[in-house]
Design an enzyme around this catalytic site. Structure first.
Site, PDB file in Angstrom:
ATOM      1  N   GLY A  75       0.788  -1.229   0.000  1.00  0.00           N
ATOM      2  CA  GLY A  75       0.000   0.000   0.000  1.00  0.00           C
ATOM      3  C   GLY A  75       0.814   1.269   0.000  1.00  0.00           C
ATOM      4  O   GLY A  75       0.263   2.366  -0.132  1.00  0.00           O
ATOM      5  N   GLN A 152      -6.925  -2.409   0.942  1.00  0.00           N
ATOM      6  CA  GLN A 152      -6.869  -1.804   2.272  1.00  0.00           C
ATOM      7  C   GLN A 152      -8.028  -0.847   2.476  1.00  0.00           C
ATOM      8  O   GLN A 152      -8.492  -0.191   1.540  1.00  0.00           O
ATOM      9  CB  GLN A 152      -5.536  -1.050   2.405  1.00  0.00           C
ATOM     10  CG  GLN A 152      -5.245  -0.475   3.774  1.00  0.00           C
ATOM     11  CD  GLN A 152      -3.951   0.326   3.778  1.00  0.00           C
ATOM     12  OE1 GLN A 152      -3.774   1.232   2.983  1.00  0.00           O
ATOM     13  NE2 GLN A 152      -3.035  -0.031   4.659  1.00  0.00           N
ATOM     14  N   LYS A 358      13.932   1.581   2.604  1.00  0.00           N
ATOM     15  CA  LYS A 358      13.209   2.740   3.125  1.00  0.00           C
ATOM     16  C   LYS A 358      13.781   4.058   2.615  1.00  0.00           C
ATOM     17  O   LYS A 358      13.112   5.086   2.678  1.00  0.00           O
ATOM     18  CB  LYS A 358      13.257   2.736   4.666  1.00  0.00           C
ATOM     19  CG  LYS A 358      12.646   1.501   5.308  1.00  0.00           C
ATOM     20  CD  LYS A 358      11.191   1.329   4.942  1.00  0.00           C
ATOM     21  CE  LYS A 358      10.562   0.115   5.604  1.00  0.00           C
ATOM     22  NZ  LYS A 358       9.189  -0.158   5.112  1.00  0.00           N
TER      23      LYS A 358
END
Length: 467
Positions: A75, A152, A358
């Site tokens: 997501g 989601q 990340k």
């Protein structure tokens, strides 16, 4: 709560999603702090290690895999890296994206064991369209399978001044936010997927982040999970100094249950104990194993809602406009469900199973020859140890800026660390060994001459032009 319920129903959200939000909102209004003092917990010192587990025989594995689904959390948009589409669509190795490698891993497992392990992507409203369009072209057979996508939910933002649903006519989409990956449980229930998977004989669910290419379906762990008959198992890794500010696994003294303790759950007095990695040894990798029949039973016994701890984020309704009204975004984390079950477990896994991307630093290292793609389409270290990459945030934080300065990723297989200060352009034929620092104090990009650098400091700053 009535206004929130009306808004969520009008948006077509399920009763499970509304129930999960209601619990979060009740915690917010009640002023639940979520603090967990050191005196109320005990450290976890001994856990089973993956290296000591053995897989079942090949025949049993085939049967287990037929009862297994692999679910990737997909997501995220990667906005911190300047992306406006699913982070999993980023090319990472040999021109292949996260999604390519994940899909190829699933296909490889099916072919190797002759078993059709299920594949599910949990997309958000922001990533669904791009993801499905990409997979339709590259791995259409997977995305067209039944229940290949779990969508989601979304949560209404709470006006911090009134505690009512925020209204933002300029852009109504800003009135909503992602509910965190703890939403996996109400999404499975509310979409009917949990019921459909159960009827199809799917018993085991392996969940991990799509940006963590180390999180592959490990058959030894699957066998252990099945044999243990536990409802929930968390993969943990040993904390290092770099992890001391991150959350850790512990046991609550009041009931002996495992729980995740994050830094926000500590007072200042407990900070030193929280960061003591010799005491609190293990952190959550977000690789989780869930027994679906037991999850279904737990949800049925708790009116469809797992009582997950609230994560309260205070932001502005328009995150790009600090003058817009302040709001609360209510989220939960899927790993915190470990405290919801009577019989959860944890397994210590090697650091290689926790390699999320990340930052562009992570991506730069992953794209180098310090990592390689295996026959099973997994990405593993080709070097003895992963190089520590520190690129100048001003020039490399966003993917497009990093790409513009990287004609070719240098060789890092023998590098210990690479630190770059200022705008430096990398060209083919460059390699680093040991610790290397490259600086350019000017604002204009300077090309690093392509050659081998070993334990050196390289200054590319142009000489000052005489007045």
């Amino acid at each position: 709560m009535e206004k929130f319920e009306e808004k969520m129903k009008a948006a077509g959200l399920s009763e499970a999603a509304i129930g999960a939000f209601r619990l979060n909102y009740e915690q917010l209004v009640a002023g639940v702090t979520g603090l967990m003092p050191e005196k109320d917990i005990e450290a976890v010192s001994e856990l089973p290690h993956l290296k000591d587990l053995e897989a079942s025989d090949q025949g049993n594995l085939k049967s287990l895999l037929e009862q297994t689904a692999v679910l990737k959390l997909n997501g995220g948009l990667g906005t911190s890296m300047g992306l406006e589409k699913a982070k999993s669509l980023l090319p990472v190795k040999d021109g292949k994206t996260f999604l390519d490698l994940i899909a190829e891993q699933v296909v490889y497992t099916r072919e190797k064991f002759g078993s059709k392990v299920r594949f599910i992507l949990m997309n958000s409203f922001s990533t669904s369209e791009d993801t499905k369009a990409y997979l339709s072209k590259s791995h259409g057979e997977l995305i067209r399978e039944e229940d290949a996508e779990l969508l989601q939910n979304k949560s209404p933002k709470v006006d911090a001044a009134t505690m009512q649903p925020i209204s933002w006519p300029k852009d109504p989409s800003q009135e909503w936010c992602p509910p965190g990956h703890g939403d996996i449980y109400p999404s499975l229930l509310g979409s009917g997927m949990l019921e459909r998977l159960s009827k199809a004989g799917i018993k085991y669910l392996f969940v991990s982040n799509s940006d963590n290419l180390g999180a592959t379906l490990d058959v030894s762990l699957l066998s252990y999970f099945a044999q243990s008959d536990k409802a929930f198992i968390m993969e943990v890794a040993e904390r290092t100094a770099a992890d001391k500010k991150g959350g850790h696994l512990c046991r609550r003294l009041s009931d002996g249950r495992f729980m995740l303790r994050e830094s926000a759950m500590c007072t200042d007095d407990d900070k030193a104990s929280f960061e003591d990695i010799s005491k609190h040894k293990f952190f959550n990798t977000n690789n989780l194993w869930v027994n679906l029949p037991k999850l279904k039973a737990k949800l049925e016994a708790s009116n469809g809602v797992l009582k997950l701890p609230l994560i309260k984020n205070k932001k502005t309704v328009n995150p790009r406009d600090s003058s817009s009204p302040p709001v609360f975004q209510l989220e939960t984390a899927m790993g915190s469900a470990i405290e919801c079950f009577d019989d959860p477990g944890a397994v210590v896994v090697p650091r290689e199973r926790f390699a999320p991307v990340k930052t562009t630093n992570d991506l730069f290292g992953l794209r180098s020859d310090a990592y390689k793609v295996t026959e099973a389409h997994t990405v593993v270290l080709a070097a003895p140890k992963g190089p520590l990459v520190k690129l100048d945030d001003k020039h490399y934080k966003l993917v497009d800026k990093m790409d513009a300065l990287t004609d070719a990723v240098p060789s890092l297989i023998h590098a210990t660390s690479l630190t770059v200060k200022g705008p430096v352009r990398f060209q083919a034929g460059t390699s680093f060994t040991g610790d290397v620092l490259v600086t350019n104090e000017s604002s204009e990009p300077q090309a690093l001459p392509p050659k081998a650098y070993k334990d050196s400091i390289v200054n590319l700053t142009p000489a000052a032009v005489p007045a």
